[in-house]
Scaffold this motif. Structure first.
Motif: not given
Lengths: 345, 297
Positions: B93-94, B97-98, B100-102, B104-105, B108-109, B114, B226
């Protein structure tokens, strides 16, 4: 208790330090970034109350996951239950017109009902057809996501809006606000006390916990496993639904597209990092809210995109949980070594 | 006729990412790892595929990057769940989510956008026309002209079947899940077998991810996997990890995907998008009721 606390604090510090290294490599100033982060979530009365308000859905979905995991059912359906709760509360808010003293409790009950219906569905699939709730709740999440998206795009669509959303709900259903202090916190605290009481002071809570630790023992001891299972699913669904309802009633006062997206998996994460402890869930929920609320300030002051916080959260979960496991192994090793030494002497 | 051919082609296209991810997942399934990180590995793969394809103007580099990106996720998984013995479920799970966050980050970077990044500079993975076969009227339209990775998926199914059931490694892999102690006492380190299985899973999920962002469509969008990783997990559980069974189940999910697109003429798109998830629930129902019968007979 003490080792748990040390482990949590250490894990958070390590995760923040890892984040600082990543920021430093990219040419940001880590210290200023973290200062901005905590300033925007704790620095003033306004930011502190905003942080408290944002913590409510996190803590409630976290409690939902904690109670479920501790009692056995792997309810991963918080996102879906959250959305169905929010939808039912919105529908109530759009079509009912009662004085606030009646309206608010009714909307809260509707929100809990929405969440419980959705988790109850998964519960029944398990009891009747032996379908694993771990996958059914995940699939129901996606279905709830599309269903609520449809509901706010067609039947409940606000004709004056440009993107999918419902009209604002009846102001009698808005949660009262004092300054920036929103009463959703009071509702959350009441729910927290209720959950704490149920799981620590009642027979049912005891049975759930035992069933979570050893299902066979619980059954041989005379617990009604199936009935308890359904009760846990309904309660945890109601908690997630309540979170959804409170977000609508406290925040935008309407159902917007992407309403629950931010809280989707946070509840599960918080429960994991808290090791399903009820008080720990509250504390980690508050801490995650500090991070998420402060992320905006961090972006404003030092240009670090707020998505960075999502990465930090995942790292915190990994480091704290891994640390907890490894800490125990380490302790065992030391104990064994000491015993071996004693044996030699 | 055209509708049917379109539906079949849609079925094959929809099945491919699920098939590839599930083949990866079946490796860890046999090794006795409760691996739910396919979703995150796929997402990481999809992002790095676009990154490689865009900067090196080559889909080959895109696929290589996808595999590397997915392997990076796999290595994190190995570090925590195999080495540090962290709970596999929590790690999974972590990690999702990691990812997904990474992504997305980094979206943007690196690309400064976005939501989604699309550009004519991203080179997609080509479609392959099979000589001779493509000239046969109906069959040619169905079997030829698919994305390269569709054929890779087919070959991978055969290879996986061979690897799991016919080789020494396959035997050890299954032993790692079936009886760890037995494997360890016979002189094979089960941890090493597990590590290899997660690496294999990473490679397959990387391929699946590159199909998502360079095959199916040519762009990267936030959370574009998804739930496909979860569906592939369901596919593995439904057939107890058998590669050919996985191929069949993937085709059924692919069909429901295509069916959803077809139904869009009659229903709002929100309902047609639900179809694959409802199909998963139905498949799970059939599986469970069959299992229940076996128990009583």
């Amino acid at each position: 208790m003490k080792t748990k606390f040390i482990n949590g604090v250490l894990g958070i510090v390590i995760a923040l330090m890892l984040g600082a290294i990543v920021m430093w490599i990219q040419g940001y100033a880590p210290f200023e970034t973290y200062t901005a982060l905590f300033n925007y979530s704790l620095g003033s009365f306004y930011s502190f109350t905003t942080m408290l308000r944002n913590s409510v859905p996190l803590i409630l979905t976290g409690l939902s996951a904690s109670v479920a995991f501790a009692s056995g059912p792997v309810n991963l359906g918080q996102p879906g239950q959250f959305l169905m709760g929010a939808l039912l509360a919105t529908i109530g808010g759009l079509y009912l017109d009662l004085p606030p003293i009646l309206m608010i409790p009714i909307l809260i009950l509707l929100a809990m009902l929405g969440g419980a219906l959705w988790s109850g569905l998964a519960g029944l699939m398990r009891l009747w057809f032996k379908m694993d709730e771990f996958i059914t709740t995940l699939m129901l999440n996606m279905i709830a996501d599309f269903f609520t998206y449809w509901a706010i795009s067609y039947p409940l669509f606000d004709k004056e809006a440009y993107s999918p959303m419902t009209p604002a709900i009846n102001p009698n259903g808005w949660l009262p606000e004092f300054g920036n202090f929103n009463t959703n916190i009071i509702v959350m605290i009441l729910a927290f006390i209720a959950v704490w009481f149920i799981s620590k002071k009642t027979v049912a809570g005891y049975e759930w916990r035992i069933a979570g630790q050893n299902s066979l023992f619980a059954r041989l001891g005379g617990c009604e496993i199936d009935k308890n299972y359904l009760k846990v699913m309904l309660l945890t669904g109601a908690l997630a639904g309540l979170a959804g309802g409170l977000v609508v009633m406290a925040g935008p006062h309407r159902f917007l597209k992407g309403l629950g997206a931010n809280y989707a998996w946070d509840g599960v994460m918080i429960a994991m990092v808290a090791n399903n402890g009820i008080l720990a869930t509250l504390l980690y929920g508050l801490f995650f809210s500090i991070l998420q609320t402060g992320a905006l300030g961090m972006e404003l002051i030092t240009d670090v995109p707020r998505e960075f916080i999502m990465v930090i959260q995942a790292v915190i979960v990994l480091v704290v949980v891994a640390g907890r496991g490894y800490f125990n192994i380490l302790m065992d090793k030391i104990a064994v070594r000491r015993k071996a030494k004693e044996g030699l002497e | 006729m055209n509708v049917i051919i379109g539906l079949i082609n849609g079925m094959i296209t929809g099945a491919t990412p699920i098939l590839l991810a599930a083949l990866g997942g079946t490796m860890t399934y046999y090794a006795g790892i409760f691996n739910i990180a396919m979703e995150g590995m796929m997402l990481g793969g999809a992002f790095f595929a676009v990154l490689g394809s865009y900067y090196f103007e080559s889909w080959v580099v895109g696929i290589l990057f996808a595999i590397l990106g997915s392997l990076l996720m796999a290595l994190i998984f190995i570090l925590f769940s195999v080495k540090l013995k962290t709970d596999e479920f929590v790690t999974g799970v972590a990690l999702n989510l990691f990812a997904l966050g990474a992504t997305t980050y980094m979206l943007r970077q690196i690309f400064g956008v976005k939501g989604a990044f699309a550009s004519p500079g991203i080179v997609p993975i080509p479609d392959i026309d099979i000589p001779l076969l493509e000239d046969i009227p109906v069959l040619g339209q169905i079997l030829s002209g698919h994305n390269l990775l569709v054929y890779v998926g087919l070959i991978a199914t055969i290879l996986c079947h061979y690897l799991i059931y016919k080789t020494r490694f396959g035997l050890r892999l299954r032993a790692a899940g079936y009886n760890t102690n037995c494997l360890d006492t016979s002189g094979v380190r089960s941890d090493r077998i597990r590590t290899i299985s997660v690496i294999l899973c990473g490679i397959f999920c990387g391929l699946a991810g590159s199909f998502l962002s360079l095959g199916y469509v040519t762009l990267f969008s936030e959370n574009m996997s998804a739930g496909k990783g979860w569906i592939s997990l369901a596919a593995i559980i439904l057939v107890n990890g058998n590669p050919w069974g996985i191929a069949l189940i993937s085709l059924i999910f692919g069909f429901s995907d295509g069916l959803g697109l077809l139904l869009q003429q009659y229903l709002p798109s929100q309902f047609t998008s639900m179809v694959p998830y409802i199909a998963t629930l139905i498949a799970l129902y059939v599986y469970s009721s069959r299992k229940k019968k076996e128990k009583f007979s």
